[in-house]
Design an enzyme around this catalytic site. Structure first.
Site, PDB file in Angstrom:
ATOM      1  N   SER A   1      -9.219  64.593  44.499  1.00 41.16           N
ATOM      2  CA  SER A   1     -10.060  63.428  43.923  1.00 41.16           C
ATOM      3  C   SER A   1     -11.290  63.968  42.856  1.00 41.16           C
ATOM      4  O   SER A   1     -11.445  65.107  43.017  1.00 41.16           O
ATOM      5  CB  SER A   1     -10.713  62.648  45.313  1.00 41.16           C
ATOM      6  OG  SER A   1     -11.709  61.677  44.891  1.00 41.16           O
TER       7      SER A   1
ATOM      8  N   TYR B   1     -14.779  62.304  53.294  1.00 36.69           N
ATOM      9  CA  TYR B   1     -13.807  62.239  52.232  1.00 36.69           C
ATOM     10  C   TYR B   1     -13.882  63.385  51.259  1.00 36.69           C
ATOM     11  O   TYR B   1     -13.075  64.135  50.972  1.00 36.69           O
ATOM     12  CB  TYR B   1     -14.052  60.779  51.605  1.00 36.69           C
ATOM     13  CG  TYR B   1     -12.835  60.811  50.610  1.00 36.69           C
ATOM     14  CD1 TYR B   1     -11.692  60.039  50.913  1.00 36.69           C
ATOM     15  CD2 TYR B   1     -13.209  60.737  49.151  1.00 36.69           C
ATOM     16  CE1 TYR B   1     -10.747  59.881  49.913  1.00 36.69           C
ATOM     17  CE2 TYR B   1     -12.282  60.625  48.133  1.00 36.69           C
ATOM     18  CZ  TYR B   1     -11.097  59.941  48.538  1.00 36.69           C
ATOM     19  OH  TYR B   1     -10.001  59.938  47.786  1.00 36.69           O
TER      20      TYR B   1
HETATM   21  P1  NDP Z   1      -3.957  53.203  48.967  1.00 35.51           P
HETATM   22  O1  NDP Z   1      -4.833  52.808  49.938  1.00 35.51           O
HETATM   23  O2  NDP Z   1      -3.492  52.227  47.699  1.00 35.51           O
HETATM   24  O3  NDP Z   1      -2.807  54.035  49.392  1.00 35.51           O
HETATM   25  C1  NDP Z   1      -3.076  54.961  50.730  1.00 35.51           C
HETATM   26  C2  NDP Z   1      -1.637  55.199  51.010  1.00 35.51           C
HETATM   27  O4  NDP Z   1      -1.698  56.213  51.834  1.00 35.51           O
HETATM   28  C3  NDP Z   1      -0.694  54.064  51.482  1.00 35.51           C
HETATM   29  O5  NDP Z   1       0.442  54.298  51.039  1.00 35.51           O
HETATM   30  C4  NDP Z   1      -0.622  54.499  53.017  1.00 35.51           C
HETATM   31  O6  NDP Z   1       0.332  53.917  53.655  1.00 35.51           O
HETATM   32  C5  NDP Z   1      -0.824  55.925  53.183  1.00 35.51           C
HETATM   33  N1  NDP Z   1      -1.397  56.419  54.081  1.00 35.51           N
HETATM   34  C6  NDP Z   1      -2.689  56.308  54.659  1.00 35.51           C
HETATM   35  N2  NDP Z   1      -2.774  56.730  55.866  1.00 35.51           N
HETATM   36  C7  NDP Z   1      -1.548  57.339  56.152  1.00 35.51           C
HETATM   37  C8  NDP Z   1      -1.132  57.819  57.400  1.00 35.51           C
HETATM   38  N3  NDP Z   1      -1.965  58.225  58.526  1.00 35.51           N
HETATM   39  N4  NDP Z   1       0.268  57.963  57.445  1.00 35.51           N
HETATM   40  C9  NDP Z   1       0.947  57.865  56.326  1.00 35.51           C
HETATM   41  N5  NDP Z   1       0.508  57.400  55.314  1.00 35.51           N
HETATM   42  C10 NDP Z   1      -0.753  56.988  55.244  1.00 35.51           C
HETATM   43  O7  NDP Z   1      -4.688  54.592  47.992  1.00 35.51           O
HETATM   44  P2  NDP Z   1      -4.695  55.140  46.543  1.00 35.51           P
HETATM   45  O8  NDP Z   1      -3.271  55.005  46.126  1.00 35.51           O
HETATM   46  O9  NDP Z   1      -5.747  54.935  45.949  1.00 35.51           O
HETATM   47  O10 NDP Z   1      -4.698  56.647  47.425  1.00 35.51           O
HETATM   48  C11 NDP Z   1      -3.813  57.437  47.189  1.00 35.51           C
HETATM   49  C12 NDP Z   1      -4.379  58.955  47.210  1.00 35.51           C
HETATM   50  O11 NDP Z   1      -5.204  59.182  45.887  1.00 35.51           O
HETATM   51  C13 NDP Z   1      -5.298  59.102  48.348  1.00 35.51           C
HETATM   52  O12 NDP Z   1      -5.189  60.564  48.927  1.00 35.51           O
HETATM   53  C14 NDP Z   1      -6.602  58.829  47.826  1.00 35.51           C
HETATM   54  O13 NDP Z   1      -7.885  59.725  48.587  1.00 35.51           O
HETATM   55  C15 NDP Z   1      -6.511  59.649  46.400  1.00 35.51           C
HETATM   56  N6  NDP Z   1      -7.140  59.038  45.268  1.00 35.51           N
HETATM   57  C16 NDP Z   1      -7.466  57.708  45.056  1.00 35.51           C
HETATM   58  C17 NDP Z   1      -8.085  57.559  43.981  1.00 35.51           C
HETATM   59  C18 NDP Z   1      -8.442  55.751  43.494  1.00 35.51           C
HETATM   60  O14 NDP Z   1      -9.240  55.777  42.522  1.00 35.51           O
HETATM   61  N7  NDP Z   1      -7.584  55.058  43.850  1.00 35.51           N
HETATM   62  C19 NDP Z   1      -9.007  58.470  43.442  1.00 35.51           C
HETATM   63  C20 NDP Z   1      -8.794  59.719  43.908  1.00 35.51           C
HETATM   64  C21 NDP Z   1      -7.983  60.017  44.708  1.00 35.51           C
HETATM   65  P3  NDP Z   1       0.381  52.858  54.824  1.00 35.51           P
HETATM   66  O15 NDP Z   1      -0.473  51.772  54.435  1.00 35.51           O
HETATM   67  O16 NDP Z   1       1.662  52.659  55.146  1.00 35.51           O
HETATM   68  O17 NDP Z   1      -0.406  53.559  56.011  1.00 35.51           O
END
Ligand code: NDP
Length: 270
Positions: free
Chosen positions: A162, A175
């Site tokens: 991130s 985070y």
């Molecule tokens: P979303 O909230 O859209 O997606 C998060 C994903 O993580 C979902 O698919 C969710 O699946 C999954 N997830 C969360 N907890 C668990 C768990 N315990 N077990 C399995 N799956 C899990 O977020 P983003 O797409 O934005 O984020 C994806 C990654 O990118 C993350 O690591 C985030 O920190 C990182 N990120 C995002 C940024 C942004 O601007 N969006 C910027 C920088 C980094 P389910 O719903 O099935 O639990």
């Protein structure tokens, strides 16, 4: 040939076909949190590049929808229910991937959550839950995938950091600490596993439009502040992380390991 280092005798003799090195045909990728947001953008890109893809998330409805979407577009995809906080789920997901597609060569540790509080008010429980999902799961999944990759003779691990891997945060210090840890873990795994031809790299997304950032996008003053702070003048889309993922998943990056690549419209350098 799948898994053959690019500097092999044949490549020298015949010349390196550079675009062919990005081809993921015959490789299998497991994307945690691949059922939405950045994970889905990456899963789609890997499938387009030819990989078999396993979508691993907790929400089975989202898993199925994402898998169907990739399959409709011609990809080979399978949904697997997995909570990355649970070691038994991780083992079962790796087994299911290998049973479905015969191996596991690409692991994308993308699943993550963002819930914070000022450091002075943060509970141990909130600290632990974010660090467990964002950092401990990256270690556990990588450790459990190592044997399959070692057996295959090569592997690619792509971790998702991130901008908070680089910057501190008063609002989400848990985070930020977890994502800083992802960068250091990436380097350590890269050093440990380079002799096994397992490359470990990291993508650092900037602000990307997903469910995670929806509250920020809906907060117009904050949204505008970020857009103005970003040289590209906009949020990115999930699929824009796909190019970096295909590079790190492919033979094109065979001599690249332990690196973190910001995909952020310039946010990290302004
Ligand atoms: P979303 O909230 O859209 O997606 C998060 C994903 O993580 C979902 O698919 C969710 O699946 C999954 N997830 C969360 N907890 C668990 C768990 N315990 N077990 C399995 N799956 C899990 O977020 P983003 O797409 O934005 O984020 C994806 C990654 O990118 C993350 O690591 C985030 O920190 C990182 N990120 C995002 C940024 C942004 O601007 N969006 C910027 C920088 C980094 P389910 O719903 O099935 O639990």
């Amino acid at each position: 040939m799948l898994g053959t280092p690019l500097n092999s005798t044949n490549d020298k003799k015949e010349g390196l076909q550079i675009m062919a090195t990005f081809d993921l045909t015959g490789r299998t990728a497991l994307v945690t949190g691949g059922n939405g947001g950045i994970g889905l953008g990456i899963a789609e890109a890997l499938a387009e590049a030819g990989a078999n893809v396993v979508i691993a998330g907790r929400d089975e409805v989202k898993n199925q929808a994402a898998s169907s979407q990739i399959s409709r577009n011609g990809g080979r995809c399978r949904p697997v229910r997995c909570d990355v906080d649970d070691l038994e789920d991780i083992d079962a997901t790796i087994d299911e991937t290998i049973n479905a597609f015969g191996g596991l060569q690409i692991l994308v540790n993308n699943a993550g959550i963002a819930a914070g509080e000022s450091p002075e008010d943060m509970s141990d429980a909130l600290w632990d839950s974010v660090v467990a999902t964002n950092l401990r799961s990256v270690f556990r999944f990588s450790r459990q995938a190592f044997q399959a990759m070692k057996q295959a003779g090569f592997g690619k691990i792509i971790n998702i950091g991130s901008m908070y891997s680089l910057f501190g945060s008063a609002q989400v210090p848990n985070y930020s600490a977890s994502k800083g840890g992802v960068v250091q873990l990436t380097k350590s795994l890269a050093v440990a596993w380079a002799p096994h031809h397992i490359e470990v790299n990291c993508i650092l997304p900037g602000w990307i439009t997903t469910d995670m950032t929806r509250p920020v996008i809906d907060n117009e003053p904050f949204h505008q502040q970020i857009v103005q702070r970003t040289p590209a003048g906009r949020f990115g889309e999930p699929k824009e992380c796909g190019g970096a993922a295909v590079f790190f998943a492919s033979s094109a990056s065979d001599f690249v390991t332990g690196q973190s690549l910001a995909v952020c419209g310039g946010f990290s350098i302004a």
